[in-house]
Design a protein around this motif. Structure first.
Motif, PDB file in Angstrom:
ATOM      1  N   GLY A 135       0.817  -1.213   0.000  1.00  0.00           N
ATOM      2  CA  GLY A 135       0.000   0.000   0.000  1.00  0.00           C
ATOM      3  C   GLY A 135       0.851   1.264   0.000  1.00  0.00           C
ATOM      4  N   GLN A 136       1.936   1.227   0.752  1.00  0.00           N
ATOM      5  CA  GLN A 136       2.812   2.386   0.886  1.00  0.00           C
ATOM      6  C   GLN A 136       3.610   2.651  -0.401  1.00  0.00           C
ATOM      7  OE1 GLN A 136       4.975   2.030   4.625  1.00  0.00           O
ATOM      8  NE2 GLN A 136       6.852   2.645   3.631  1.00  0.00           N
ATOM      9  N   TRP A 137       4.050   1.602  -1.048  1.00  0.00           N
ATOM     10  CA  TRP A 137       4.932   1.762  -2.209  1.00  0.00           C
ATOM     11  C   TRP A 137       4.192   1.752  -3.544  1.00  0.00           C
ATOM     12  CZ3 TRP A 137       8.222  -2.484   0.444  1.00  0.00           C
ATOM     13  CH2 TRP A 137       9.018  -1.892   1.449  1.00  0.00           C
ATOM     14  N   PHE A 138       3.072   1.063  -3.622  1.00  0.00           N
ATOM     15  CA  PHE A 138       2.399   0.931  -4.916  1.00  0.00           C
ATOM     16  C   PHE A 138       0.972   1.448  -4.903  1.00  0.00           C
ATOM     17  CE2 PHE A 138       5.698  -2.208  -4.455  1.00  0.00           C
ATOM     18  CZ  PHE A 138       6.461  -1.982  -5.593  1.00  0.00           C
ATOM     19  N   GLY A 139       0.486   1.860  -3.727  1.00  0.00           N
ATOM     20  CA  GLY A 139      -0.865   2.395  -3.629  1.00  0.00           C
ATOM     21  C   GLY A 139      -1.908   1.289  -3.612  1.00  0.00           C
ATOM     22  N   THR A 140      -3.150   1.692  -3.419  1.00  0.00           N
ATOM     23  CA  THR A 140      -4.216   0.701  -3.385  1.00  0.00           C
ATOM     24  C   THR A 140      -5.151   0.881  -4.585  1.00  0.00           C
ATOM     25  OG1 THR A 140      -5.405   2.191  -1.925  1.00  0.00           O
ATOM     26  CG2 THR A 140      -4.237   0.360  -0.884  1.00  0.00           C
ATOM     27  N   ALA A 141      -4.883   1.897  -5.413  1.00  0.00           N
ATOM     28  CA  ALA A 141      -5.743   2.122  -6.578  1.00  0.00           C
ATOM     29  C   ALA A 141      -5.542   0.998  -7.581  1.00  0.00           C
ATOM     30  CB  ALA A 141      -5.400   3.462  -7.225  1.00  0.00           C
ATOM     31  N   CYS A 142      -6.573   0.811  -8.400  1.00  0.00           N
ATOM     32  CA  CYS A 142      -6.558  -0.199  -9.439  1.00  0.00           C
ATOM     33  C   CYS A 142      -5.236  -0.159 -10.219  1.00  0.00           C
ATOM     34  CB  CYS A 142      -7.724   0.103 -10.359  1.00  0.00           C
ATOM     35  SG  CYS A 142      -8.072  -1.180 -11.483  1.00  0.00           S
ATOM     36  N   GLY A 143      -4.594  -1.302 -10.355  1.00  0.00           N
ATOM     37  CA  GLY A 143      -3.352  -1.362 -11.127  1.00  0.00           C
ATOM     38  C   GLY A 143      -2.116  -1.632 -10.286  1.00  0.00           C
ATOM     39  N   TRP A 144      -2.257  -1.710  -8.972  1.00  0.00           N
ATOM     40  CA  TRP A 144      -1.062  -1.890  -8.127  1.00  0.00           C
ATOM     41  C   TRP A 144      -0.349  -3.216  -8.392  1.00  0.00           C
ATOM     42  CZ3 TRP A 144      -0.869  -6.098  -4.972  1.00  0.00           C
ATOM     43  CH2 TRP A 144      -2.075  -6.658  -4.546  1.00  0.00           C
ATOM     44  N   LEU A 145      -1.122  -4.258  -8.659  1.00  0.00           N
ATOM     45  CA  LEU A 145      -0.476  -5.563  -8.876  1.00  0.00           C
ATOM     46  C   LEU A 145       0.362  -5.550 -10.163  1.00  0.00           C
ATOM     47  CD1 LEU A 145      -0.063  -8.494  -7.957  1.00  0.00           C
ATOM     48  CD2 LEU A 145      -2.164  -9.101  -9.165  1.00  0.00           C
ATOM     49  N   GLY A 146      -0.165  -4.878 -11.184  1.00  0.00           N
ATOM     50  CA  GLY A 146       0.581  -4.755 -12.433  1.00  0.00           C
ATOM     51  C   GLY A 146       1.891  -4.007 -12.241  1.00  0.00           C
ATOM     52  N   LYS A 147       1.877  -2.982 -11.394  1.00  0.00           N
ATOM     53  CA  LYS A 147       3.099  -2.211 -11.156  1.00  0.00           C
ATOM     54  C   LYS A 147       4.180  -3.083 -10.523  1.00  0.00           C
ATOM     55  CE  LYS A 147       0.644   1.951  -9.840  1.00  0.00           C
ATOM     56  NZ  LYS A 147       0.409   2.750  -8.639  1.00  0.00           N
ATOM     57  N   ILE A 148       3.758  -4.108  -9.809  1.00  0.00           N
ATOM     58  CA  ILE A 148       4.723  -5.007  -9.173  1.00  0.00           C
ATOM     59  C   ILE A 148       5.164  -6.097 -10.145  1.00  0.00           C
ATOM     60  CG2 ILE A 148       5.076  -6.705  -7.316  1.00  0.00           C
ATOM     61  CD1 ILE A 148       3.080  -5.051  -5.630  1.00  0.00           C
TER      62      ILE A 148
END
Ligand SMILES: [Zn+2]
Length: 170
Positions: A135-148
């Motif tokens: 949550g802190q590094w990638f946020g909780t908005a739609c798309g966080w899993l893709g960013k990882i």
């Protein structure tokens, strides 16, 4: 699907590819309805390595779309996905087994590719619980899993079996 051209070659950082083939891939949405996408095989024009483009809505080796899986990882109520409980359980298990490996790779990539990055966050730190770190590094908005997962896959660090995980994890 035209996302690969925006991604520099993970091997040499060059930005031009030649399309040398394609294949079909089905991805299911939250109602379990499959849609077919064309994934192109690309050859880097500088180092000649072959890559497959990975559209944001896909996760390697997963039949459901990124956003469908993402919703089930931390959220336990009001899920809109039509997948059964055992599938959701497997996604959560998959995520919890691999998240520390992905974060370790992202931290390594950052040091390697962004030497001037001033952030003092250490993505490989395990001090906080996973959902807090994510949550802190990638946020909780739609798309966080893709960013990882997308940088990890695009740089050819993707692994998808437990035995591979155990043998490559540092
Ligand atoms: Zn290249």
């Amino acid at each position: 699907m035209k996302c690969a051209e925006k991604v520099p070659c993970p091997c040499c950082n060059h930005q031009a590819y030649k399309v040398i083939g394609s294949r079909e891939r089905k991805v299911k949405d939250e109602r379990s309805i499959a849609r077919t996408f064309i994934i192109r095989r690309l050859r880097c024009q500088q180092c000649t390595k072959i890559h497959h483009e990975l559209p944001d809505l896909m996760i390697p080796y997963k039949r459901y779309g990124t956003e469908v899986i993402e919703e089930t990882i931390f959220q336990t109520t009001h899920l809109t996905v039509a997948a059964d409980e055992s599938t959701i359980y497997r996604w959560r298990k998959w995520f919890s087994e691999l998240i520390d490996y992905w974060l370790f790779i992202l931290q390594s990539l950052r040091i390697q590719l962004e030497p001037n990055e001033t952030s003092t966050d250490d993505l490989s730190s395990r001090l906080l619980p996973v959902h807090k770190r994510v949550g802190q590094w990638f946020g909780t908005a739609c798309g966080w899993l893709g960013k990882i997962v997308h940088p990890v896959a695009n740089h050819h660090f993707w692994i998808h079996t437990r035995s591979a995980f155990l043998s490559t994890y540092p």
